[in-house]
Design an enzyme around this catalytic site. Structure first.
Site, PDB file in Angstrom:
ATOM      1  N   ASP A 157     -27.951   2.126 -10.998  1.00 29.34           N
ATOM      2  CA  ASP A 157     -29.103   2.601 -10.216  1.00 29.34           C
ATOM      3  C   ASP A 157     -29.940   1.385  -9.804  1.00 29.34           C
ATOM      4  O   ASP A 157     -31.054   1.204 -10.260  1.00 29.34           O
ATOM      5  CB  ASP A 157     -29.926   3.563 -11.103  1.00 29.34           C
ATOM      6  CG  ASP A 157     -31.097   4.193 -10.362  1.00 29.34           C
ATOM      7  OD1 ASP A 157     -31.187   4.035  -9.136  1.00 29.34           O
ATOM      8  OD2 ASP A 157     -31.924   4.847 -11.027  1.00 29.34           O
ATOM      9  N   CYS A 171     -31.385   4.340  -3.808  1.00 29.30           N
ATOM     10  CA  CYS A 171     -32.480   4.753  -2.921  1.00 29.30           C
ATOM     11  C   CYS A 171     -32.290   4.123  -1.551  1.00 29.30           C
ATOM     12  O   CYS A 171     -33.192   4.155  -0.721  1.00 29.30           O
ATOM     13  CB  CYS A 171     -33.831   4.395  -3.535  1.00 29.30           C
ATOM     14  SG  CYS A 171     -34.011   2.650  -3.849  1.00 29.30           S
ATOM     15  N   GLN A 203     -39.789   6.737 -11.934  1.00 31.72           N
ATOM     16  CA  GLN A 203     -39.671   7.386 -10.625  1.00 31.72           C
ATOM     17  C   GLN A 203     -41.036   7.889 -10.150  1.00 31.72           C
ATOM     18  O   GLN A 203     -41.756   8.512 -10.926  1.00 31.72           O
ATOM     19  CB  GLN A 203     -38.709   8.567 -10.732  1.00 31.72           C
ATOM     20  CG  GLN A 203     -37.258   8.169 -10.989  1.00 31.72           C
ATOM     21  CD  GLN A 203     -36.565   7.631  -9.759  1.00 31.72           C
ATOM     22  OE1 GLN A 203     -37.122   7.629  -8.663  1.00 31.72           O
ATOM     23  NE2 GLN A 203     -35.360   7.145  -9.934  1.00 31.72           N
ATOM     24  N   CYS A 225     -51.053  15.339   8.741  1.00 28.91           N
ATOM     25  CA  CYS A 225     -52.099  14.484   8.179  1.00 28.91           C
ATOM     26  C   CYS A 225     -52.797  13.725   9.307  1.00 28.91           C
ATOM     27  O   CYS A 225     -52.152  13.258  10.247  1.00 28.91           O
ATOM     28  CB  CYS A 225     -51.417  13.521   7.221  1.00 28.91           C
ATOM     29  SG  CYS A 225     -52.321  12.044   6.859  1.00 28.91           S
TER      30      CYS A 225
HETATM   31  N1  SAH Z   1     -32.490   4.028 -13.725  1.00 29.18           N
HETATM   32  C1  SAH Z   1     -33.899   3.845 -13.898  1.00 29.18           C
HETATM   33  C2  SAH Z   1     -34.506   2.678 -13.115  1.00 29.18           C
HETATM   34  C3  SAH Z   1     -34.040   2.449 -11.717  1.00 29.18           C
HETATM   35  S1  SAH Z   1     -34.999   1.297 -10.783  1.00 29.18           S
HETATM   36  C4  SAH Z   1     -34.656   5.143 -13.604  1.00 29.18           C
HETATM   37  O1  SAH Z   1     -34.114   6.040 -12.980  1.00 29.18           O
HETATM   38  O2  SAH Z   1     -35.800   5.251 -14.016  1.00 29.18           O
HETATM   39  C5  SAH Z   1     -34.071  -0.154 -10.838  1.00 29.18           C
HETATM   40  C6  SAH Z   1     -34.263  -0.960 -12.105  1.00 29.18           C
HETATM   41  O3  SAH Z   1     -33.428  -2.120 -12.008  1.00 29.18           O
HETATM   42  C7  SAH Z   1     -35.683  -1.479 -12.353  1.00 29.18           C
HETATM   43  O4  SAH Z   1     -36.104  -1.087 -13.634  1.00 29.18           O
HETATM   44  C8  SAH Z   1     -35.528  -3.013 -12.283  1.00 29.18           C
HETATM   45  O5  SAH Z   1     -36.375  -3.688 -13.194  1.00 29.18           O
HETATM   46  C9  SAH Z   1     -34.076  -3.185 -12.657  1.00 29.18           C
HETATM   47  N2  SAH Z   1     -33.416  -4.424 -12.203  1.00 29.18           N
HETATM   48  C10 SAH Z   1     -33.624  -5.101 -11.041  1.00 29.18           C
HETATM   49  N3  SAH Z   1     -32.781  -6.141 -10.954  1.00 29.18           N
HETATM   50  C11 SAH Z   1     -32.012  -6.132 -12.068  1.00 29.18           C
HETATM   51  C12 SAH Z   1     -30.942  -6.954 -12.538  1.00 29.18           C
HETATM   52  N4  SAH Z   1     -30.527  -8.011 -11.828  1.00 29.18           N
HETATM   53  N5  SAH Z   1     -30.371  -6.646 -13.720  1.00 29.18           N
HETATM   54  C13 SAH Z   1     -30.795  -5.578 -14.447  1.00 29.18           C
HETATM   55  N6  SAH Z   1     -31.799  -4.768 -14.047  1.00 29.18           N
HETATM   56  C14 SAH Z   1     -32.410  -5.034 -12.880  1.00 29.18           C
END
Ligand code: SAH
Length: 450
Positions: free
Chosen positions: A375, A402, A277, A70
């Site tokens: 996650d 991640c 995602q 790029c």
């Molecule tokens: N498992 C889902 C989202 C993962 S991203 C997927 O694969 O689509 C991480 C998520 O954690 C986000 O939606 C964010 O809002 C949430 N999050 C962040 N801090 C948090 C907390 N203290 N308690 C619960 N959820 C939380």
């Protein structure tokens, strides 16, 4: 390059950010884009409090160098691995995981993509003007406030690139001013575009200085005519001095206020503020692998923490007896509950709560889950969550991350409760960047050592 001294150097290795490292005057200098074994002419420059090397020319090239590159790569900073061919990118990620988890034997080969062009289905651009006063949109240059008009980003959904270009054209035509963060003048600050991978539906979120945006009507109408896949348009107000893209207040001006996409045969509704995602094609690979590792049966009671819009929760519900999803973001939980209905899953419950607090309460009332999926965001989890998890004693823990560094820290913490890594599986969710996604399966008992 006035008065800049040119040096001839050879890179030894890549650092964890994928930058070539050269040894120079007894210190190690990172040179973005330079590959191990390559000989190059470089100049030195300062970025923040770091000294880096910039490539002027490469004298001896590595066989791992990518062919198509790029034109923004040196400035943009979005894709750290731009100079590596894809095979070498995967090798780099595999090595990072192996090095970090060096005592774990069972590490799967990183799952890559056959074709990663346009994989980003969440695209964000900021508006401004170039030196000649023309309206431009793109991302901020690393560590600066200059917008790079990257309208041809190859990892972004090409439809999003085309919409952004069209918005700039329309802004000139209808005299819609880009928002200036310093003066607070102007209207359009950013645009956020999300697109479904399977459905193709597109969401356009205009981040504006005020929800009162009369010229937005013609802009929206013209865009919909040119891009009929646009399913919804939302205004989001953000006039604060912040690096956050979205503000609190928003209003749907066209369509239902969300888009839908399909993953693993199920339908998901996604609102502007809910997590989804960025690479839905590879999310399917990630979730399928996680389910394979969890080996769920109808006897299992599953807890899915940090569950977002309930993607993993609902996919797990296909196999498990009962599933609970926990998520802090209210808009994501609302989406998740609707998604449960859309997919006819009635043995699923969603709780809007801080994951750590929920874990503590569930553990205190001895609510036992046989499998806990987690996650969390990049920062990982915390001791309150992990202590409650350890005391809950689920049979299996699936930790999707991640950021393997925080994942490693949290997994080490769980050792005091007898948990060991049974298997690791890296997945390439973010080709061309140095980001690594990693699934860990934990069980109580002995770690399978090398
Ligand atoms: N498992 C889902 C989202 C993962 S991203 C997927 O694969 O689509 C991480 C998520 O954690 C986000 O939606 C964010 O809002 C949430 N999050 C962040 N801090 C948090 C907390 N203290 N308690 C619960 N959820 C939380």
């Amino acid at each position: 390059m006035k008065n800049k001294k040119v040096y001839r150097v050879r890179a030894k290795s890549l650092d964890s950010q994928g930058r070539g490292v050269v040894s120079f005057n007894h210190s190690m200098i990172p040179v973005p884009g330079l590959l191990p074994g390559e000989l190059a002419q470089i100049v030195l420059y300062r970025k923040g409090d770091e000294t880096l090397g910039r490539i002027l020319s490469i004298v001896e090239k590595s066989g791992e160098r990518a062919e198509a590159v790029c034109s923004w790569s040196q400035k943009c900073g979005g894709c750290q691995l731009w100079s590596l061919n894809y095979e070498a990118q995967l090798k780099f990620k595999q090595e990072q995981v192996a090095r970090l988890f060096n005592t774990v034997k069972n590490v799967g080969s990183v799952l890559g993509m056959d074709d990663f062009a346009g994989y980003r289905h969440k695209v964000h651009a900021s508006f401004g003007r170039d030196g000649k006063g023309r309206i431009i949109a793109g991302i901020y240059e690393e560590h600066s406030h200059r917008i790079l008009p990257v309208t041809d980003c190859r990892i972004q959904d090409p439809r999003a690139n085309a919409i952004i270009e069209e918005i700039c054209r329309e802004m000139e035509e209808y005299k819609i001013q880009p928002y200036d963060e310093d003066t607070g003048r102007g209207m359009l600050r950013h645009v956020l575009i999300r697109s479904g991978y399977k459905t193709g539906q597109i969401m356009v979120v205009f981040v504006v200085a005020t929800l009162n945006f009369p010229k937005g009507a013609v802009l929206g109408k013209n865009l919909r005519k040119k891009f009929p896949d646009i399913r919804t348009i939302v205004y989001n107000q953000n006039n604060k001095k912040t690096s956050m893209v979205l503000g609190k207040d928003q209003e749907t001006i066209f369509g239902p206020g969300y888009i839908e996409d399909e993953l693993c045969g199920m339908t998901f509704q996604i609102s502007p503020k809910s997590f989804y995602q960025v690479n839905p094609k590879q999310a399917e690979v990630l979730y399928t692998k996680a389910m394979e590792m969890a080996k769920l049966t109808k006897q299992d009671r599953v807890l899915d923490t940090y569950c977002g819009t309930g993607t993993i929760t609902l996919i797990a519900a296909k196999y498990a007896g009962e599933v609970t999803g926990v998520e802090l973001n209210r808009s994501a939980v609302e989406d998740a509950r609707i998604n449960a209905g859309k997919n006819h899953m009635d043995h699923v419950t969603f709780v809007c709560a801080d994951a750590a607090r929920y874990m503590e309460q569930a553990q205190a009332v001895s609510s036992r889950y046989s499998v806990v999926i987690m996650d969390p965001p990049r920062s990982g989890s915390n001791p309150v969550f992990l202590n409650a998890l350890g005391k809950m004693k689920p049979d299996r823990i699936i930790y999707i991350s991640c950021n393997p560094a925080t994942q490693k820290r949290d997994v080490d913490f769980l050792k005091r409760y007898g948990y060991r890594i049974d298997a690791l599986q890296p997945v390439d969710m973010f080709p061309v960047t140095a980001e690594i996604e990693n699934i860990a399966l934990l069980r109580r008992g002995r770690e399978k050592h090398k």
